[in-house]
Design a protein around this motif. Structure first.
Motif, mmCIF file in Angstrom:
data_model
loop_
_atom_site.group_PDB
_atom_site.id
_atom_site.type_symbol
_atom_site.label_atom_id
_atom_site.label_comp_id
_atom_site.label_asym_id
_atom_site.label_seq_id
_atom_site.Cartn_x
_atom_site.Cartn_y
_atom_site.Cartn_z
ATOM 1 N N SER A 89 2.260 -1.302 1.341
ATOM 2 C CA SER A 89 1.587 -0.462 2.338
ATOM 3 C C SER A 89 1.795 -1.017 3.741
ATOM 4 O O SER A 89 1.976 -2.221 3.931
ATOM 5 N N MET A 121 3.117 -14.010 2.542
ATOM 6 C CA MET A 121 3.259 -13.223 1.312
ATOM 7 C C MET A 121 4.727 -13.148 0.894
ATOM 8 O O MET A 121 5.053 -13.259 -0.296
ATOM 9 N N SER A 153 4.268 -6.500 0.462
ATOM 10 C CA SER A 153 3.264 -5.463 0.642
ATOM 11 C C SER A 153 3.950 -4.105 0.710
ATOM 12 O O SER A 153 4.854 -3.889 1.516
ATOM 13 N N ARG A 174 5.684 -12.099 -2.857
ATOM 14 C CA ARG A 174 4.899 -10.861 -2.949
ATOM 15 C C ARG A 174 5.180 -10.031 -1.704
ATOM 16 O O ARG A 174 5.119 -10.522 -0.596
ATOM 17 N N ARG A 223 1.892 -11.483 6.377
ATOM 18 C CA ARG A 223 3.045 -10.903 5.683
ATOM 19 C C ARG A 223 4.148 -11.941 5.484
ATOM 20 O O ARG A 223 4.851 -11.924 4.481
ATOM 21 N N THR A 225 7.860 -2.199 -5.152
ATOM 22 C CA THR A 225 6.758 -1.362 -4.671
ATOM 23 C C THR A 225 5.726 -1.211 -5.770
ATOM 24 O O THR A 225 5.751 -0.280 -6.552
ATOM 25 N N GLN A 268 5.479 -5.755 10.526
ATOM 26 C CA GLN A 268 5.195 -5.196 9.201
ATOM 27 C C GLN A 268 5.865 -5.999 8.090
ATOM 28 O O GLN A 268 5.314 -6.147 7.002
#
Length: 97
Positions: free
Chosen positions: A71, A62, A69, A67, A59, A96, A82
């Motif tokens: 989810s 990302m 996430s 980018r 994460r 989102t 998270q």
């Protein structure tokens, strides 16, 4: 610096999985789960700890690439993991898609 800290974290996790989880997720439900898994058996604690670390670093990379996430990773209760360590600011809206 990022690769050196990741390698150090892996070495710490190999020796004592809850310490590695504490370094990534802090004190919370994930740490308690990892302590229980480590007491039940050394390898379940490792699997859980390395899963947390994988999600955290994935994460984080990302987020650096722009980018985000949408989810949640299953079985992880720490918002820090998270979000990849970036809690964000009130003025930044994560897309989102």
């Amino acid at each position: 610096m990022g690769a050196a800290s990741a390698i150090l974290l892996v070495l710490i996790t190999i020796l004592l999985p809850p310490l590695g989880v504490y370094a990534v997720a802090g004190c919370g439900a994930d740490l308690f789960i990892n302590i229980c898994l480590t007491i039940l058996g050394y390898f379940p604690g490792h699997i859980h700890a390395f899963y947390l670390e994988y999600v955290y670093y994935d994460r984080r990379e990302m987020n650096k690439a722009g980018r985000f996430s949408a989810s949640r990773a299953p079985g992880i209760y720490s918002e820090r993991v998270q979000n990849g360590g970036t809690m964000g600011y009130g003025t930044i809206v994560q897309p989102t898609h």
